[in-house]
Design a protein around this motif. Structure first.
Motif, PDB file in Angstrom:
ATOM      1  N   ARG A  15       0.073  -4.148  11.840  1.00  0.00           N
ATOM      2  CA  ARG A  15       0.712  -4.537  11.607  1.00  0.00           C
ATOM      3  C   ARG A  15       1.479  -6.308  11.468  1.00  0.00           C
ATOM      4  N   LEU A  16       1.386  -6.683  10.525  1.00  0.00           N
ATOM      5  CA  LEU A  16       1.444  -7.616  10.453  1.00  0.00           C
ATOM      6  C   LEU A  16       2.690  -8.385  11.392  1.00  0.00           C
ATOM      7  N   PHE A  17       3.973  -6.878  11.242  1.00  0.00           N
ATOM      8  CA  PHE A  17       5.156  -7.466  12.271  1.00  0.00           C
ATOM      9  C   PHE A  17       4.904  -6.441  13.203  1.00  0.00           C
ATOM     10  N   GLU A  18       5.174  -6.492  14.386  1.00  0.00           N
ATOM     11  CA  GLU A  18       4.443  -5.643  16.041  1.00  0.00           C
ATOM     12  C   GLU A  18       5.248  -4.678  15.686  1.00  0.00           C
ATOM     13  N   GLU A  19       5.160  -2.791  15.416  1.00  0.00           N
ATOM     14  CA  GLU A  19       6.111  -2.071  16.092  1.00  0.00           C
ATOM     15  C   GLU A  19       5.391  -1.101  17.424  1.00  0.00           C
ATOM     16  N   ARG A  20       6.157  -0.591  17.334  1.00  0.00           N
ATOM     17  CA  ARG A  20       6.487   0.517  18.540  1.00  0.00           C
ATOM     18  C   ARG A  20       4.875   1.497  18.167  1.00  0.00           C
ATOM     19  N   MET A  21       4.140   2.120  18.512  1.00  0.00           N
ATOM     20  CA  MET A  21       3.239   3.562  18.363  1.00  0.00           C
ATOM     21  C   MET A  21       4.132   4.931  18.213  1.00  0.00           C
ATOM     22  N   SER A  22       3.860   5.102  17.131  1.00  0.00           N
ATOM     23  CA  SER A  22       5.076   6.832  16.825  1.00  0.00           C
ATOM     24  C   SER A  22       3.847   7.509  18.098  1.00  0.00           C
ATOM     25  N   THR A  23       4.817   8.610  18.471  1.00  0.00           N
ATOM     26  CA  THR A  23       4.148   9.448  19.614  1.00  0.00           C
ATOM     27  C   THR A  23       3.808  10.204  18.754  1.00  0.00           C
ATOM     28  N   PHE A  24       3.801  10.148  18.033  1.00  0.00           N
ATOM     29  CA  PHE A  24       3.247  11.590  17.187  1.00  0.00           C
ATOM     30  C   PHE A  24       2.168  11.795  15.489  1.00  0.00           C
ATOM     31  N   ARG A  25       2.667  10.568  15.088  1.00  0.00           N
ATOM     32  CA  ARG A  25       1.571   9.980  14.269  1.00  0.00           C
ATOM     33  C   ARG A  25       0.554   8.802  14.663  1.00  0.00           C
ATOM     34  N   SER A  26      -0.788   8.413  13.859  1.00  0.00           N
ATOM     35  CA  SER A  26      -1.783   7.900  14.003  1.00  0.00           C
ATOM     36  C   SER A  26      -0.889   6.694  13.212  1.00  0.00           C
ATOM     37  N   PRO A  27      -1.116   5.582  12.914  1.00  0.00           N
ATOM     38  CA  PRO A  27      -0.899   3.887  12.615  1.00  0.00           C
ATOM     39  C   PRO A  27      -1.177   4.141  10.636  1.00  0.00           C
ATOM     40  N   PHE A  28      -2.598   5.283  10.251  1.00  0.00           N
ATOM     41  CA  PHE A  28      -2.854   5.450   9.040  1.00  0.00           C
ATOM     42  C   PHE A  28      -1.789   6.160   8.296  1.00  0.00           C
ATOM     43  N   GLN A  29      -1.802   7.522   9.329  1.00  0.00           N
ATOM     44  CA  GLN A  29      -1.282   8.572   8.381  1.00  0.00           C
ATOM     45  C   GLN A  29       0.911   7.964   8.675  1.00  0.00           C
ATOM     46  N   ARG A  30       1.367   7.155   9.468  1.00  0.00           N
ATOM     47  CA  ARG A  30       2.306   6.285   9.147  1.00  0.00           C
ATOM     48  C   ARG A  30       2.767   5.665   7.979  1.00  0.00           C
ATOM     49  N   ASP A  31       0.704   5.163   7.494  1.00  0.00           N
ATOM     50  CA  ASP A  31       1.236   4.076   6.322  1.00  0.00           C
ATOM     51  C   ASP A  31       1.618   5.433   5.028  1.00  0.00           C
TER      52      ASP A  31
END
Length: 399
Positions: A15-31
């Motif tokens: 992501r353009l602004f770095e974020e901590r990875m979600s424990t339960f969701r993939s990056p694309f699921q968060r999108d």
């Protein structure tokens, strides 16, 4: 199990602004989840697909269209071994930038914005997810992954370069697209991921299917007329053979679901063949190809063109639809110049935009953001409030 040419979440460009990875969701699921929870997505429920929102409760809106596109995208992506969450995210976001009143509204706003850099709904979707959604403490927009932004930007193919627009010369980039690309290089000269390509074809499948359904419901054409067309005609023949004497509504549904299935099956078969031939080993191999890997076969596409030509003449350019188009276009032609000349009529939070007073171009783009974000009903309410009387879109005889 994802294919090697699928977009794997663990190798996302982030992501353009770095974020901590979600424990339960993939990056694309968060999108996907952020798109669903966005204000722009909720507004789609009162935005025109073909028929203006107040014309009937059963016609598709931009929201129901987007949900149908996402369903088709998930199905095709799953069969091809692609990332269904990314395909769904791009599908759900593809119409976020649409104006009120559908393509009539977009055409009107593009004309009004011509002196200020133009207007394009795909580019506006990028502007929404990178700037205009302002809910998070750490950033503007939704801070989607690079892959999701790429998919929104070029799901219909490369935007610049030799493969853009079927090789035809293209004009300057829409300012919203250029702005997003300047923030983060979206590699606009290459094809998008296979997931984004799936979302684009899912859009074609969904609107062709539901426009046939809505056109029949509206009475703009009949089943008998569809029986003379390729794709739709054979579908009715199969239903009549399997279910002789079936009542009209069930017959219609059974035929159109077969049209829907034929489109999906053709896209899957073509994609599977092209993937076997090309043997892509990564998403980058998909992007580097000289054509889309996900598309209709040429014979089937020619048959679909006949169906779409029929829809164009009998539905999109039907006299009643065109009459309504003229009326709703007049609403935007009233609202935009008023806000441009008298920005004090904008809501307080829009008047507080930091670039409002920079120049006429900056002001016009803010006005375009505001007007484009309106729902059908809110645009009509604003027109009535600011100009008085009944808005031009709900007066007169539609026949």
């Amino acid at each position: 199990m994802l294919a090697p040419y699928a977009c794997h979440p663990e190798t996302s460009r982030g992501r353009l602004f770095e974020e901590r990875m979600s424990t339960f969701r993939s990056p694309f699921q968060r999108d996907r989840d952020r798109i669903i929870h966005s204000s722009a997505f909720r507004r789609l429920k009162h935005k025109t697909q073909v028929f203006v929102e107040y014309e009937g409760d059963y016609y598709r809106t931009r929201l129901t269209h987007s949900i149908e596109v996402a369903q088709v995208a998930r199905t095709i992506a799953g069969v091809l071994g692609l990332n269904t969450e990314l395909a769904e995210a791009v599908a759900l976001a593809h119409d976020l930038g649409h104006t009120p009143f559908g393509h009539a509204g977009e055409d009107a706003l593009a004309e009004l914005m011509q002196p200020y850099g133009g207007f394009d709904h795909n580019a506006q979707a990028l502007r929404i997810v990178t700037r205009l959604e302002r809910h998070y403490a750490d950033f503007d927009g939704l801070n989607l992954t690079w892959e999701a932004l790429e998919g929104i930007a070029k799901h219909n193919g490369p935007v610049v370069g030799p493969f853009a627009g079927h090789g035809e010369p293209s004009g300057p980039l829409p300012y919203a697209l250029a702005e997003a690309n300047a923030m983060w290089d979206l590699e606009l000269s290459t094809f998008a991921s296979a997931e984004a390509q799936v979302a684009a074809l899912a859009d074609d499948i969904a609107y062709t299917h539901h426009d046939l359904h809505d056109g029949l419901r509206s009475g703009l054409f009949t089943e008998e007329e569809l029986e003379g067309l390729p794709v739709t005609g054979p579908a009715f023949e199969v239903v009549d053979r399997l279910y002789p004497g079936l009542d009209r509504m069930r017959r219609r549904h059974e035929a159109l679901r077969r049209v829907f299935g034929a489109m999906v099956e053709d896209v899957i078969a073509v994609a599977q063949t092209r993937l076997r031939e090309a043997q892509p080993a990564s998403p980058e191999d998909i992007r580097a190809m000289d054509r889309m890997v996900v598309r209709f076969s040429e014979p089937f596409l020619q048959e679909l063109k006949a169906v779409r030509s029929f829809l164009f003449s009998h539905m999109y350019r039907a006299p009643s639809v065109m009459a309504e188009r003229r009326r709703v276009t007049a609403v935007l032609h009233d609202l935009f110049p008023l806000f441009l000349s008298r920005p004090e009529h904008l809501p307080e939070d829009w008047r507080a935009a930091p670039d409002l007073a920079e120049d006429d171009v900056a002001l016009a783009r803010i006005v375009a953001d505001y007007v484009a974000g309106m729902t059908d009903r809110f645009a009509l309410q604003e027109h009535a409030r600011l100009f008085g009387g009944a808005p031009p879109s709900v007066t007169g005889d539609l026949t």
